[in-house]
Design a protein around this motif. Structure first.
Motif, PDB file in Angstrom:
ATOM      1  N   GLY A  49       0.802  -1.217   0.000  1.00 34.70           N
ATOM      2  CA  GLY A  49       0.000   0.000   0.000  1.00 34.70           C
ATOM      3  C   GLY A  49       0.835   1.266   0.000  1.00 34.70           C
ATOM      4  O   GLY A  49       0.310   2.366  -0.086  1.00 34.70           O
ATOM      5  N   SER A  50       2.135   1.127   0.094  1.00 28.62           N
ATOM      6  CA  SER A  50       3.009   2.293   0.061  1.00 28.62           C
ATOM      7  C   SER A  50       3.595   2.437  -1.341  1.00 28.62           C
ATOM      8  O   SER A  50       3.435   1.579  -2.189  1.00 28.62           O
ATOM      9  N   LYS A  51       4.267   3.533  -1.550  1.00 27.48           N
ATOM     10  CA  LYS A  51       4.923   3.754  -2.843  1.00 27.48           C
ATOM     11  C   LYS A  51       6.405   3.404  -2.771  1.00 27.48           C
ATOM     12  O   LYS A  51       7.183   3.843  -3.593  1.00 27.48           O
ATOM     13  N   THR A  52       6.758   2.613  -1.796  1.00 26.68           N
ATOM     14  CA  THR A  52       8.147   2.204  -1.623  1.00 26.68           C
ATOM     15  C   THR A  52       8.573   1.329  -2.787  1.00 26.68           C
ATOM     16  O   THR A  52       7.887   0.389  -3.154  1.00 26.68           O
ATOM     17  N   LYS A  53       9.731   1.686  -3.342  1.00 24.77           N
ATOM     18  CA  LYS A  53      10.318   0.906  -4.435  1.00 24.77           C
ATOM     19  C   LYS A  53      11.793   0.681  -4.156  1.00 24.77           C
ATOM     20  O   LYS A  53      12.459   1.521  -3.564  1.00 24.77           O
ATOM     21  N   VAL A  54      12.258  -0.452  -4.605  1.00 25.57           N
ATOM     22  CA  VAL A  54      13.686  -0.741  -4.535  1.00 25.57           C
ATOM     23  C   VAL A  54      14.336  -0.079  -5.742  1.00 25.57           C
ATOM     24  O   VAL A  54      13.963  -0.341  -6.880  1.00 25.57           O
ATOM     25  N   ILE A  55      15.296   0.788  -5.471  1.00 25.70           N
ATOM     26  CA  ILE A  55      16.023   1.455  -6.545  1.00 25.70           C
ATOM     27  C   ILE A  55      17.121   0.545  -7.075  1.00 25.70           C
ATOM     28  O   ILE A  55      17.313   0.403  -8.273  1.00 25.70           O
ATOM     29  N   LYS A  56      17.819  -0.092  -6.142  1.00 31.22           N
ATOM     30  CA  LYS A  56      18.965  -0.908  -6.519  1.00 31.22           C
ATOM     31  C   LYS A  56      19.310  -1.850  -5.369  1.00 31.22           C
ATOM     32  O   LYS A  56      19.115  -1.512  -4.210  1.00 31.22           O
ATOM     33  N   VAL A  57      19.814  -3.039  -5.693  1.00 27.71           N
ATOM     34  CA  VAL A  57      20.330  -3.970  -4.691  1.00 27.71           C
ATOM     35  C   VAL A  57      21.798  -4.210  -5.008  1.00 27.71           C
ATOM     36  O   VAL A  57      22.148  -4.566  -6.132  1.00 27.71           O
ATOM     37  N   VAL A  58      22.648  -4.013  -4.010  1.00 22.44           N
ATOM     38  CA  VAL A  58      24.081  -4.258  -4.160  1.00 22.44           C
ATOM     39  C   VAL A  58      24.420  -5.515  -3.377  1.00 22.44           C
ATOM     40  O   VAL A  58      24.119  -5.625  -2.190  1.00 22.44           O
ATOM     41  N   LYS A  59      25.054  -6.469  -4.060  1.00 19.25           N
ATOM     42  CA  LYS A  59      25.413  -7.754  -3.457  1.00 19.25           C
ATOM     43  C   LYS A  59      26.799  -7.667  -2.835  1.00 19.25           C
ATOM     44  O   LYS A  59      27.717  -7.119  -3.426  1.00 19.25           O
ATOM     45  N   GLY A  60      26.927  -8.247  -1.643  1.00 17.37           N
ATOM     46  CA  GLY A  60      28.209  -8.304  -0.961  1.00 17.37           C
ATOM     47  C   GLY A  60      28.328  -9.614  -0.211  1.00 17.37           C
ATOM     48  O   GLY A  60      27.548 -10.541  -0.429  1.00 17.37           O
ATOM     49  N   GLY A  61      29.285  -9.699   0.682  1.00 15.72           N
ATOM     50  CA  GLY A  61      29.505 -10.923   1.439  1.00 15.72           C
ATOM     51  C   GLY A  61      30.445 -11.861   0.701  1.00 15.72           C
ATOM     52  O   GLY A  61      30.895 -11.586  -0.412  1.00 15.72           O
ATOM     53  N   SER A  62      30.728 -12.991   1.323  1.00 16.24           N
ATOM     54  CA  SER A  62      31.702 -13.919   0.753  1.00 16.24           C
ATOM     55  C   SER A  62      31.242 -14.489  -0.587  1.00 16.24           C
ATOM     56  O   SER A  62      32.067 -14.735  -1.466  1.00 16.24           O
ATOM     57  N   SER A  63      29.950 -14.677  -0.761  1.00 11.34           N
ATOM     58  CA  SER A  63      29.478 -15.242  -2.033  1.00 11.34           C
ATOM     59  C   SER A  63      29.696 -14.265  -3.186  1.00 11.34           C
ATOM     60  O   SER A  63      30.008 -14.679  -4.304  1.00 11.34           O
ATOM     61  N   ALA A  64      29.549 -12.984  -2.936  1.00 12.63           N
ATOM     62  CA  ALA A  64      29.756 -11.983  -3.989  1.00 12.63           C
ATOM     63  C   ALA A  64      31.246 -11.743  -4.254  1.00 12.63           C
ATOM     64  O   ALA A  64      31.635 -11.442  -5.376  1.00 12.63           O
TER      65      ALA A  64
END
Length: 164
Positions: A49-64
């Protein structure tokens, strides 16, 4: 042969045979991370119900970073959201965002090939959502952290049209 008995010239072989996960597991880790990233980008906030959007996801951690070990792989997902205009917004709304992600993850796990185990957070205003994903095909799991973030540099907003 134990590590302390391994000659220097054989260390790379020792690491490959004893510490690094096999390609099948790494492939499943990449798949799991991509499933969660896609989930965050497309499904996570659409019913809130909100206008929240994901702009970008940055991957990190040992797998990245390519430093995953057998029985010890993790992924950090920094999620830049359009609802944060500054650090105060991030601090004030972080708990609500993480609660929404938690609720949607619980719904999402029924549809995917992974079991999701969410780690309860003891902090009143948590900074991160921690959970593990276990493949139903292998006996190994990956630890994941989702960190909602304000894009202080403004670089993610340039690409906002890509995720919309």
């Amino acid at each position: 042969m134990a590590l302390y008995e391994t000659p220097a010239r054989l260390l790379d072989t020792f690491i490959m045979n004893n510490l690094q996960p096999d390609e099948r597991f790494l492939s499943q880790v990449r798949t799991a991370v991509n499933i969660i990233c896609d989930f965050l980008k497309t499904n996570c906030f659409k019913n809130s119900g909100s206008k929240t959007k994901v702009i970008k996801v940055v991957k990190g951690g040992s797998s990245a970073k390519g430093t995953a070990l057998k029985n010890g792989s993790d992924a950090d997902l920094v999620v830049f959201l359009n609802c944060f205009n500054n650090y105060k917004d991030q601090n004030a709304n972080r708990k609500e965002i993480l609660n929404e992600v938690t609720a949607m993850l619980k719904k999402c796990q029924e549809e995917k090939r992974f079991d999701v185990d969410i780690v309860p957070n003891k902090w009143p205003n948590p900074r991160v959502l921690s959970f593990s994903i276990k493949s139903k095909e292998l006996y190994e799991s990956i630890e994941m952290d989702v960190l909602p973030a304000f894009d202080a540099l403004g670089t993610a907003k340039i690409k906002e049209g890509l995720w919309g």
